[in-house]
Design a protein around this motif. Structure first.
Motif, PDB file in Angstrom:
ATOM      1  N   MET A  82       0.516  -1.110   0.072  1.00 58.34           N
ATOM      2  CA  MET A  82      -0.069   0.079  -0.198  1.00 58.34           C
ATOM      3  C   MET A  82       0.717   1.451   0.010  1.00 58.34           C
ATOM      4  O   MET A  82       0.699   2.120  -0.886  1.00 58.34           O
ATOM      5  CB  MET A  82      -0.938  -0.080   1.364  1.00 58.34           C
ATOM      6  N   PHE A 115      -3.981   4.226   1.636  1.00 55.91           N
ATOM      7  CA  PHE A 115      -4.904   4.336   0.581  1.00 55.91           C
ATOM      8  C   PHE A 115      -6.120   4.299   1.162  1.00 55.91           C
ATOM      9  O   PHE A 115      -6.296   3.134   1.617  1.00 55.91           O
ATOM     10  CB  PHE A 115      -4.552   3.579  -0.511  1.00 55.91           C
ATOM     11  N   LEU A 117     -10.169   4.137   0.291  1.00 57.38           N
ATOM     12  CA  LEU A 117     -11.281   3.920  -0.718  1.00 57.38           C
ATOM     13  C   LEU A 117     -12.516   3.838  -0.012  1.00 57.38           C
ATOM     14  O   LEU A 117     -13.682   4.258  -0.018  1.00 57.38           O
ATOM     15  CB  LEU A 117     -10.776   2.959  -1.930  1.00 57.38           C
ATOM     16  N   THR A 118     -12.499   2.547   0.627  1.00 57.34           N
ATOM     17  CA  THR A 118     -13.523   1.908   1.133  1.00 57.34           C
ATOM     18  C   THR A 118     -14.279   2.907   2.199  1.00 57.34           C
ATOM     19  O   THR A 118     -13.621   3.651   2.824  1.00 57.34           O
ATOM     20  CB  THR A 118     -13.023   0.623   1.839  1.00 57.34           C
ATOM     21  N   ALA A 147     -13.639   3.511   5.827  1.00 59.22           N
ATOM     22  CA  ALA A 147     -13.471   2.475   6.636  1.00 59.22           C
ATOM     23  C   ALA A 147     -12.313   1.511   6.121  1.00 59.22           C
ATOM     24  O   ALA A 147     -11.831   1.836   5.144  1.00 59.22           O
ATOM     25  CB  ALA A 147     -14.952   1.547   6.545  1.00 59.22           C
ATOM     26  N   TRP A 148     -12.004   0.762   6.950  1.00 57.05           N
ATOM     27  CA  TRP A 148     -10.996  -0.220   6.662  1.00 57.05           C
ATOM     28  C   TRP A 148      -9.699   0.656   6.106  1.00 57.05           C
ATOM     29  O   TRP A 148      -8.822   0.157   5.179  1.00 57.05           O
ATOM     30  CB  TRP A 148     -11.257  -1.242   5.469  1.00 57.05           C
ATOM     31  N   VAL A 149      -9.509   1.328   6.917  1.00 54.58           N
ATOM     32  CA  VAL A 149      -8.093   2.331   6.592  1.00 54.58           C
ATOM     33  C   VAL A 149      -6.916   1.714   7.187  1.00 54.58           C
ATOM     34  O   VAL A 149      -6.624   1.601   8.571  1.00 54.58           O
ATOM     35  CB  VAL A 149      -8.205   3.577   7.229  1.00 54.58           C
ATOM     36  N   SER A 150      -6.198   1.136   6.472  1.00 60.98           N
ATOM     37  CA  SER A 150      -4.767   0.343   6.875  1.00 60.98           C
ATOM     38  C   SER A 150      -3.959   1.469   7.271  1.00 60.98           C
ATOM     39  O   SER A 150      -3.992   2.448   6.793  1.00 60.98           O
ATOM     40  CB  SER A 150      -4.479  -0.743   5.912  1.00 60.98           C
ATOM     41  N   VAL A 349      -9.367 -11.232   0.372  1.00 62.91           N
ATOM     42  CA  VAL A 349     -10.283 -10.025   0.367  1.00 62.91           C
ATOM     43  C   VAL A 349      -9.705  -8.530  -0.119  1.00 62.91           C
ATOM     44  O   VAL A 349     -10.158  -7.897  -0.583  1.00 62.91           O
ATOM     45  CB  VAL A 349     -10.870  -9.769   1.782  1.00 62.91           C
ATOM     46  N   GLY A 352      -9.868  -6.222  -3.401  1.00 62.29           N
ATOM     47  CA  GLY A 352     -10.861  -6.838  -4.144  1.00 62.29           C
ATOM     48  C   GLY A 352     -11.038  -8.159  -4.092  1.00 62.29           C
ATOM     49  O   GLY A 352      -9.983  -9.034  -4.214  1.00 62.29           O
ATOM     50  N   THR A 353     -12.086  -8.585  -3.786  1.00 58.28           N
ATOM     51  CA  THR A 353     -12.392 -10.137  -3.270  1.00 58.28           C
ATOM     52  C   THR A 353     -12.244 -10.898  -4.596  1.00 58.28           C
ATOM     53  O   THR A 353     -12.393 -10.324  -5.684  1.00 58.28           O
ATOM     54  CB  THR A 353     -13.741 -10.080  -2.658  1.00 58.28           C
ATOM     55  N   ILE A 356     -14.758 -10.181  -7.134  1.00 57.77           N
ATOM     56  CA  ILE A 356     -14.793  -9.230  -7.797  1.00 57.77           C
ATOM     57  C   ILE A 356     -13.946  -9.484  -8.984  1.00 57.77           C
ATOM     58  O   ILE A 356     -13.926  -9.033 -10.277  1.00 57.77           O
ATOM     59  CB  ILE A 356     -14.319  -7.901  -7.012  1.00 57.77           C
TER      60      ILE A 356
HETATM   61  C1  LIG Z   1      -7.039  -6.536   6.067  1.00 52.79           C
HETATM   62  C2  LIG Z   1      -7.904  -5.609   5.257  1.00 52.79           C
HETATM   63  C3  LIG Z   1      -7.231  -4.223   5.021  1.00 52.79           C
HETATM   64  C4  LIG Z   1      -7.892  -3.476   4.367  1.00 52.79           C
HETATM   65  N1  LIG Z   1      -7.188  -2.185   3.941  1.00 52.79           N
HETATM   66  C5  LIG Z   1      -7.995  -1.327   3.199  1.00 52.79           C
HETATM   67  C6  LIG Z   1      -7.432   0.001   2.864  1.00 52.79           C
HETATM   68  O1  LIG Z   1      -6.145   0.171   3.473  1.00 52.79           O
HETATM   69  N2  LIG Z   1      -7.896   0.811   2.334  1.00 52.79           N
HETATM   70  C7  LIG Z   1      -9.123   0.601   1.672  1.00 52.79           C
HETATM   71  O2  LIG Z   1      -9.716   1.551   1.203  1.00 52.79           O
HETATM   72  N3  LIG Z   1      -9.795  -0.747   1.878  1.00 52.79           N
HETATM   73  C8  LIG Z   1      -9.246  -1.491   2.547  1.00 52.79           C
HETATM   74  N4  LIG Z   1      -9.625  -2.748   2.999  1.00 52.79           N
HETATM   75  C9  LIG Z   1     -10.985  -2.991   2.505  1.00 52.79           C
HETATM   76  C10 LIG Z   1     -11.103  -3.890   1.223  1.00 52.79           C
HETATM   77  O3  LIG Z   1     -10.770  -3.411   0.143  1.00 52.79           O
HETATM   78  C11 LIG Z   1     -12.885  -4.400   1.041  1.00 52.79           C
HETATM   79  O4  LIG Z   1     -12.892  -4.940   2.556  1.00 52.79           O
HETATM   80  C12 LIG Z   1     -13.196  -5.038   0.000  1.00 52.79           C
HETATM   81  O5  LIG Z   1     -12.961  -4.307  -1.060  1.00 52.79           O
HETATM   82  C13 LIG Z   1     -14.203  -5.635   0.220  1.00 52.79           C
HETATM   83  O6  LIG Z   1     -15.359  -4.741   0.727  1.00 52.79           O
HETATM   84  P1  LIG Z   1     -16.457  -5.425   1.633  1.00 52.79           P
HETATM   85  O7  LIG Z   1     -15.652  -5.918   2.751  1.00 52.79           O
HETATM   86  O8  LIG Z   1     -17.358  -4.100   2.096  1.00 52.79           O
HETATM   87  O9  LIG Z   1     -17.424  -6.254   1.085  1.00 52.79           O
HETATM   88  P2  LIG Z   1     -18.844  -6.193   0.332  1.00 52.79           P
HETATM   89  O10 LIG Z   1     -18.670  -5.317  -0.910  1.00 52.79           O
HETATM   90  O11 LIG Z   1     -19.911  -5.678   1.210  1.00 52.79           O
HETATM   91  O12 LIG Z   1     -19.099  -7.615  -0.228  1.00 52.79           O
HETATM   92  C14 LIG Z   1     -19.679  -8.763   0.693  1.00 52.79           C
HETATM   93  C15 LIG Z   1     -19.527  -9.930  -0.169  1.00 52.79           C
HETATM   94  O13 LIG Z   1     -20.241  -9.828  -1.214  1.00 52.79           O
HETATM   95  C16 LIG Z   1     -19.399 -10.122  -2.520  1.00 52.79           C
HETATM   96  N5  LIG Z   1     -19.803  -9.271  -3.714  1.00 52.79           N
HETATM   97  C17 LIG Z   1     -19.936  -7.946  -3.549  1.00 52.79           C
HETATM   98  N6  LIG Z   1     -20.229  -7.629  -4.688  1.00 52.79           N
HETATM   99  C18 LIG Z   1     -20.463  -8.668  -5.565  1.00 52.79           C
HETATM  100  C19 LIG Z   1     -20.775  -8.961  -7.036  1.00 52.79           C
HETATM  101  N7  LIG Z   1     -21.250  -7.771  -7.746  1.00 52.79           N
HETATM  102  N8  LIG Z   1     -21.149 -10.175  -7.473  1.00 52.79           N
HETATM  103  C20 LIG Z   1     -20.754 -11.278  -6.614  1.00 52.79           C
HETATM  104  N9  LIG Z   1     -20.238 -11.152  -5.256  1.00 52.79           N
HETATM  105  C21 LIG Z   1     -20.092  -9.768  -4.770  1.00 52.79           C
HETATM  106  C22 LIG Z   1     -17.911  -9.837  -1.951  1.00 52.79           C
HETATM  107  O14 LIG Z   1     -16.949 -10.448  -2.712  1.00 52.79           O
HETATM  108  C23 LIG Z   1     -18.057 -10.286  -0.598  1.00 52.79           C
HETATM  109  O15 LIG Z   1     -17.771 -11.864  -0.528  1.00 52.79           O
HETATM  110  C24 LIG Z   1      -9.070  -3.856   3.620  1.00 52.79           C
HETATM  111  C25 LIG Z   1      -9.865  -5.078   3.767  1.00 52.79           C
HETATM  112  C26 LIG Z   1      -8.863  -5.936   4.813  1.00 52.79           C
HETATM  113  C27 LIG Z   1      -9.847  -7.312   5.092  1.00 52.79           C
END
Ligand SMILES: Cc1cc2nc3c(=O)[nH]c(=O)nc-3n(C[C@H](O)[C@H](O)[C@H](O)COP(=O)(O)OP(=O)(O)OC[C@H]3O[C@@H](n4cnc5c(N)ncnc54)[C@H](O)[C@@H]3O)c2cc1C
Length: 372
Positions: A82, A115, A117-118, A147-150, A349, A352-353, A356
């Protein structure tokens, strides 16, 4: 032919051997991010041009560095990924003033980057962000909750995705640079997580914080996605290192552990499981290498999606298998496998999971279907 090693890959290997493996359990116990180690790692300007004080690495070499870092601790490696994304973006796209005040400090590790975004209501669906930027003289003021700001409360400069207008979608998304040390920036919530207590992750409240635009309105989502593609490739490479380390831990244990008069490594059931772990590792590394070579081209996003979808899934399966090879001992913190399982889950996760990534791949399949 094995690839020639580079100074950066050697530096990552030494960092893991001398500092990360021996200390990561202490970091966990103390719940303290080793900012001084990150700063002095020599790996804080990996993708910053040499004339700006960076290492100027190409992506394939950079991914070999992240593979090595993944062998130590994937959460620490993620924090460096990051930071490097922020250092590269500020130096490549920042205004003269932003580069002057932050560019070389980020590249040298004198300042750390985050970074953001979330938001609580916007994870995978990044276009649902609501953090707002309001023009204020020559600059901007940010209002919103991230949220989820590392590196919450630790990083010195955050790149923050925000909106400049009322419209939804991607149209008015911008990326702003926000210094941590100022009125209007706070971190009211730090999460309690399943692992990696040393890496602070939480919410960031922006209450009129002063900001400088990095990517102007309208181009913010494109800029964010370009940066995220590199970060996703980093994560896939980190997964390879984690996978390789899990395999080595299991091999060393099975070599020395005896049951029923023979080495555990001699049982065919164990050998075949470890053979499959090794094949999956080869496949992950090939996907990462291909993605690294395609980054920055039109084929980059899909190649990265294949690697980011496959490598963390493979690493998670590998860590579970390798833990089983250690029997009950796989569950103890004397060995790193329980930690590795949690880290592999995290890699699925972050940035981008897996779902995604499948969306990105499926969109390309759809385009192909239209052309058949
Ligand atoms: C350890 C860690 C560090 C992180 N650090 C940062 C950071 O520094 N900055 C930052 O900005 N973010 C950060 N994140 C956030 C991370 O990028 C998000 O958690 C991730 O993008 C998923 O968003 P969400 O958890 O809100 O899941 P959601 O978007 O709520 O999704 C829930 C579930 O639904 C699925 N899903 C969602 N949309 C679809 C679709 N269209 N089709 C099928 N399945 C779908 C997802 O895959 C997931 O399984 C971090 C996350 C973690 C775990």
């Amino acid at each position: 032919m094995p690839e020639p090693e580079s100074q950066a890959v050697d530096a990552a290997r030494a960092l893991v051997r001398d500092h990360v493996r021996p200390r990561v359990r202490d970091w966990e116990r103390e719940a303290r991010y080793p900012a001084e180690l990150a700063a002095a790692s020599g790996l804080t300007g990996m993708f910053v041009a040499a004339e700006r004080g960076g290492l100027g690495l190409g992506y394939p070499e950079g991914m070999r560095v992240f593979d090595e870092l993944g062998r130590g601790d994937a959460a620490f490696a993620f924090s460096l990924s990051m930071h490097n994304a922020v250092a590269a973006a500020v130096n490549a796209a920042g205004s003269a003033e932003l580069v002057e005040s932050w560019g070389s400090r980020l590249a040298a590790g004198a300042a750390l980057g985050g970074f953001s975004l979330t938001e609580p209501q916007a994870g995978s669906d990044a276009a649902a962000i609501t953090t707002r930027a309001v023009a204020d003289g020559d600059g901007w003021r940010l209002h919103g909750r991230k949220a989820w700001v590392s590196l919450a409360g630790v990083a010195d400069l955050f790149l923050v995705a925000c909106r400049t207008g009322e419209g939804g979608g991607h149209g008015d998304v911008a990326i702003a640079a926000v210094a941590r040390e100022q009125a209007g920036v706070s971190f009211p919530v730090i999460y309690e997580k399943a692992a990696s207590s040393f890496l602070p992750i939480g919410e960031m409240l922006l209450d009129g914080a002063a900001a400088t635009m990095l990517a102007p309105p309208g181009s913010g989502m494109r800029a964010a996605l370009a940066a995220i593609d590199v970060a996703r490739c980093d994560i896939a490479a980190i997964a390879c290192g984690l996978h390789a380390e899990a395999l080595d831990v299991a091999l060393a244990y099975a070599r020395d552990r005896h049951a029923f008069g023979s080495r555990v490594l001699d049982f065919q059931g164990i050998r075949w499981q470890l053979a499959d772990v090794a094949t999956a590792l080869e496949a992950s590394r090939l996907l990462v290498r291909q993605a690294a070579e395609r980054l920055g081209t039109a084929d980059g996003p899909v190649a990265v999606a294949h690697a980011k979808r496959f490598a963390p899934d493979a690493a998670l399966a590998a860590t579970i298998t390798c833990s089983e090879v250690l029997g009950a001992y796989g569950w103890l913190h004397d060995h790193p496998l329980a930690r590795f399982i949690a880290l592999a889950k995290m890699l699925q996760v972050v940035d981008g999971t897996a779902e995604i990534q499948r969306l990105v791949i499926a969109r390309a399949l759809d385009r192909r279907a239209q052309s058949l």
